[in-house]
Design an enzyme around this catalytic site. Structure first.
Site, PDB file in Angstrom:
ATOM      1  N   CYS A 134       0.802  -1.225   0.000  1.00  0.00           N
ATOM      2  CA  CYS A 134       0.000   0.000   0.000  1.00  0.00           C
ATOM      3  C   CYS A 134       0.835   1.275   0.000  1.00  0.00           C
ATOM      4  O   CYS A 134       0.312   2.355  -0.262  1.00  0.00           O
ATOM      5  CB  CYS A 134      -0.927   0.011   1.207  1.00  0.00           C
ATOM      6  SG  CYS A 134      -1.691  -1.580   1.554  1.00  0.00           S
ATOM      7  N   GLU A 138      -3.365   7.066  12.011  1.00  0.00           N
ATOM      8  CA  GLU A 138      -2.972   8.198  11.174  1.00  0.00           C
ATOM      9  C   GLU A 138      -3.360   9.518  11.832  1.00  0.00           C
ATOM     10  O   GLU A 138      -2.598  10.493  11.800  1.00  0.00           O
ATOM     11  CB  GLU A 138      -3.601   8.088   9.792  1.00  0.00           C
ATOM     12  CG  GLU A 138      -3.129   9.166   8.835  1.00  0.00           C
ATOM     13  CD  GLU A 138      -3.512   8.918   7.387  1.00  0.00           C
ATOM     14  OE1 GLU A 138      -2.933   9.576   6.498  1.00  0.00           O
ATOM     15  OE2 GLU A 138      -4.396   8.061   7.131  1.00  0.00           O
ATOM     16  N   LYS A 193      -9.520   7.262  -0.905  1.00  0.00           N
ATOM     17  CA  LYS A 193      -9.994   5.875  -0.888  1.00  0.00           C
ATOM     18  C   LYS A 193     -11.487   5.775  -0.599  1.00  0.00           C
ATOM     19  O   LYS A 193     -12.104   4.750  -0.887  1.00  0.00           O
ATOM     20  CB  LYS A 193      -9.206   5.055   0.139  1.00  0.00           C
ATOM     21  CG  LYS A 193      -7.751   4.839  -0.236  1.00  0.00           C
ATOM     22  CD  LYS A 193      -7.025   4.004   0.801  1.00  0.00           C
ATOM     23  CE  LYS A 193      -5.548   3.898   0.497  1.00  0.00           C
ATOM     24  NZ  LYS A 193      -4.848   5.198   0.575  1.00  0.00           N
ATOM     25  N   HIS A 250      -9.265   0.955  -2.315  1.00  0.00           N
ATOM     26  CA  HIS A 250      -7.823   0.926  -2.057  1.00  0.00           C
ATOM     27  C   HIS A 250      -7.101   0.324  -3.253  1.00  0.00           C
ATOM     28  O   HIS A 250      -7.193  -0.873  -3.507  1.00  0.00           O
ATOM     29  CB  HIS A 250      -7.561   0.100  -0.802  1.00  0.00           C
ATOM     30  CG  HIS A 250      -6.195   0.276  -0.220  1.00  0.00           C
ATOM     31  ND1 HIS A 250      -5.122   0.751  -0.943  1.00  0.00           N
ATOM     32  CD2 HIS A 250      -5.727   0.041   1.042  1.00  0.00           C
ATOM     33  CE1 HIS A 250      -4.058   0.798  -0.164  1.00  0.00           C
ATOM     34  NE2 HIS A 250      -4.392   0.382   1.041  1.00  0.00           N
ATOM     35  N   PHE A 286       0.678  -2.691   4.824  1.00  0.00           N
ATOM     36  CA  PHE A 286       0.853  -3.955   5.521  1.00  0.00           C
ATOM     37  C   PHE A 286       2.354  -4.238   5.614  1.00  0.00           C
ATOM     38  O   PHE A 286       3.103  -3.994   4.672  1.00  0.00           O
ATOM     39  CB  PHE A 286       0.183  -5.089   4.748  1.00  0.00           C
ATOM     40  CG  PHE A 286      -1.279  -5.283   5.075  1.00  0.00           C
ATOM     41  CD1 PHE A 286      -1.971  -4.377   5.843  1.00  0.00           C
ATOM     42  CD2 PHE A 286      -1.959  -6.396   4.592  1.00  0.00           C
ATOM     43  CE1 PHE A 286      -3.310  -4.564   6.136  1.00  0.00           C
ATOM     44  CE2 PHE A 286      -3.299  -6.597   4.880  1.00  0.00           C
ATOM     45  CZ  PHE A 286      -3.980  -5.674   5.648  1.00  0.00           C
TER      46      PHE A 286
END
Length: 449
Positions: A167, A319, A340, A345, A404
């Protein structure tokens, strides 16, 4: 150190098959999420995704150039061709060995159905029928083939690098390409990412992880809801975004239209858990601080954060915590929104969409919204631009990408107008007054644990 301009952008996303259409969808707050169509998901717990629509493979180039490319790589090649056209005439004057590419993508692998079919063939007739498979099929699963196809579109014969950091991939690609130009290794770089994890294996895998939401199969456009109290997981998407990064002086000399200037980049690892974000913000804090520090802009010099904002409970909280830690009181003055919410995503390409959101905000003074933010989470109390775009001047934006495995990448981009007024040429240091409060420097704190 060289200055780095963004002179071209191309995109194929769930919101449109060009960068302009993608920006228009973001600005309008339109969802590109719908029912899965790449396979029969009738019996799956998740039956929705952000998918590319009405894509013409011919937009990626002649058939001879396309025959060994995967679906995702075709998106990338089409986006690269658009980005180079957007960069305008004259980029070809850069020598081919002074051009390179850093492109992110997921490492290819066989489809689960393909493995099942191969198993049946082995059990019924041994290896004999397997040799009837097209030899070129192996190239469809080779990430490097797509990357080199993009590089060949720009006749890039300098450094060509394939990135696979999930990501955070496109943000790493853009950041590493920025470094190559900044340090004088290349005068022009193609950078971005491509992915299409809308497959049987990927949907099944993310479903088993509990990472993607299964609560909105009947209302797919409402499924991705970053920062909302009812968020329950992300929505898989697909697409590609490719940008042209160019040495500032060269771009100015050839009369290129400059979309913005990249002025800072940071990359870290959480060293926490494979799938979970640290509740306190972890390594994201350090990455954001590094990008901000290099930009020479203080916290008050950033007006907009194009957030990672996945719509998972842990990521959005982490975040938010990181933004508060890095920006202090100014965090409440920022606009923070998640593309998103509209595209799903795009994994390796996700930060490319965030780049488009930032460039549009810089250019038009319009911050795209976070849609489906209907019930604010009381623990998340920043301005996430709920549901409708907001008009405000944007001088500089930060793009966040967290993956991830715990990898983090952030970069800062500021408007071409502010960049032209605020920096005095190649090798100069940033004018810290250009992006906001005069003389305001980035925080002096060291990296967070």
């Amino acid at each position: 150190m060289k200055r780095v301009a963004v002179t071209g952008v191309g995109a194929v996303t769930p919101l449109g098959n060009t960068a302009a259409d993608t920006w228009r969808g973001l600005a309008e707050g339109r969802s590109g999420v719908g029912r899965l169509e790449t396979f029969d998901a009738t019996t799956f717990p998740v039956r929705i995704a952000g998918q590319v629509k009405e894509f013409d493979p011919a937009s990626a180039g002649p058939a001879a150039q396309r025959r060994h490319l995967s679906r995702a790589a075709l998106f990338a090649l089409a986006a690269a061709r658009e980005a180079l056209a957007d960069a305008g005439p004259g980029w070809e004057e850069t020598g081919p060995y002074d051009r390179g590419a850093v492109i992110a993508g997921t490492v290819g692998r066989p489809e689960l159905q393909e493995l099942v079919d191969m198993s049946h063939q082995l059990s019924s007739s041994g290896f004999r029928d397997l040799y009837r498979q097209a030899p070129g099929d192996v190239l469809l699963r080779n990430q490097n083939v797509g990357v080199t196809a993009v590089a060949r579109a720009g006749d890039c014969r300098g450094p060509v690098i394939s990135v696979s950091t999930a990501c955070a991939g496109a943000a790493h690609a853009i950041g590493e390409a920025y470094r190559r130009v900044q340090e004088g290794e290349c005068a022009l770089m193609l950078a971005g990412g491509f992915d299409a994890l809308t497959t049987w294996m990927d949907v099944l895998g993310f479903s088993l992880l509990g990472a993607i939401t299964d609560r909105w199969n009947d209302e797919p456009e409402r499924a991705s809801r970053p920062f909302d109290a009812g968020r329950s997981g992300f929505v898989l998407g697909e697409g590609a975004v490719i940008a042209v990064l160019e040495e500032w002086e060269s771009a100015v000399a050839r009369g290129a239209r400059i979309h913005g200037e990249i002025v800072g980049y940071g990359s870290t690892l959480n060293a926490y858990r494979i799938t979970d974000s640290p509740p306190d913000g972890g390594g994201a804090i350090a990455a954001m601080r590094d990008a901000l520090r290099e930009s020479g802009l203080g916290p008050g010099g950033i007006d907009y954060i194009s957030a990672h904002g996945t719509s998972t409970p842990g990521n959005d909280a982490s975040e938010t915590a990181a933004i508060k830690e890095v920006f202090g009181p100014h965090a409440r003055e920022l606009c923070v929104s998640s593309p998103k919410s509209m595209t799903g995503h795009l994994t390796s390409a996700a930060a490319g969409v965030n780049l488009i959101a930032s460039l549009g905000a810089l250019r038009e003074g319009l911050v795209p919204p976070t849609i489906n933010l209907d019930h604010p989470d009381p623990k998340l109390d920043l301005d996430y631009v709920p549901n409708t775009a907001v008009r405000r001047p944007v001088r500089a934006s930060m793009v966040n990408a967290f993956a991830f495995g715990g990898t983090n990448a952030c970069f800062v981009i500021r408007s071409a107008a502010a960049a032209g007024a605020g920096r005095a040429g190649a090798g100069s240091t940033p004018d810290r007054a250009a992006g906001g409060t005069a003389g305001e420097a980035a925080p002096a704190e060291g990296r967070a644990a």
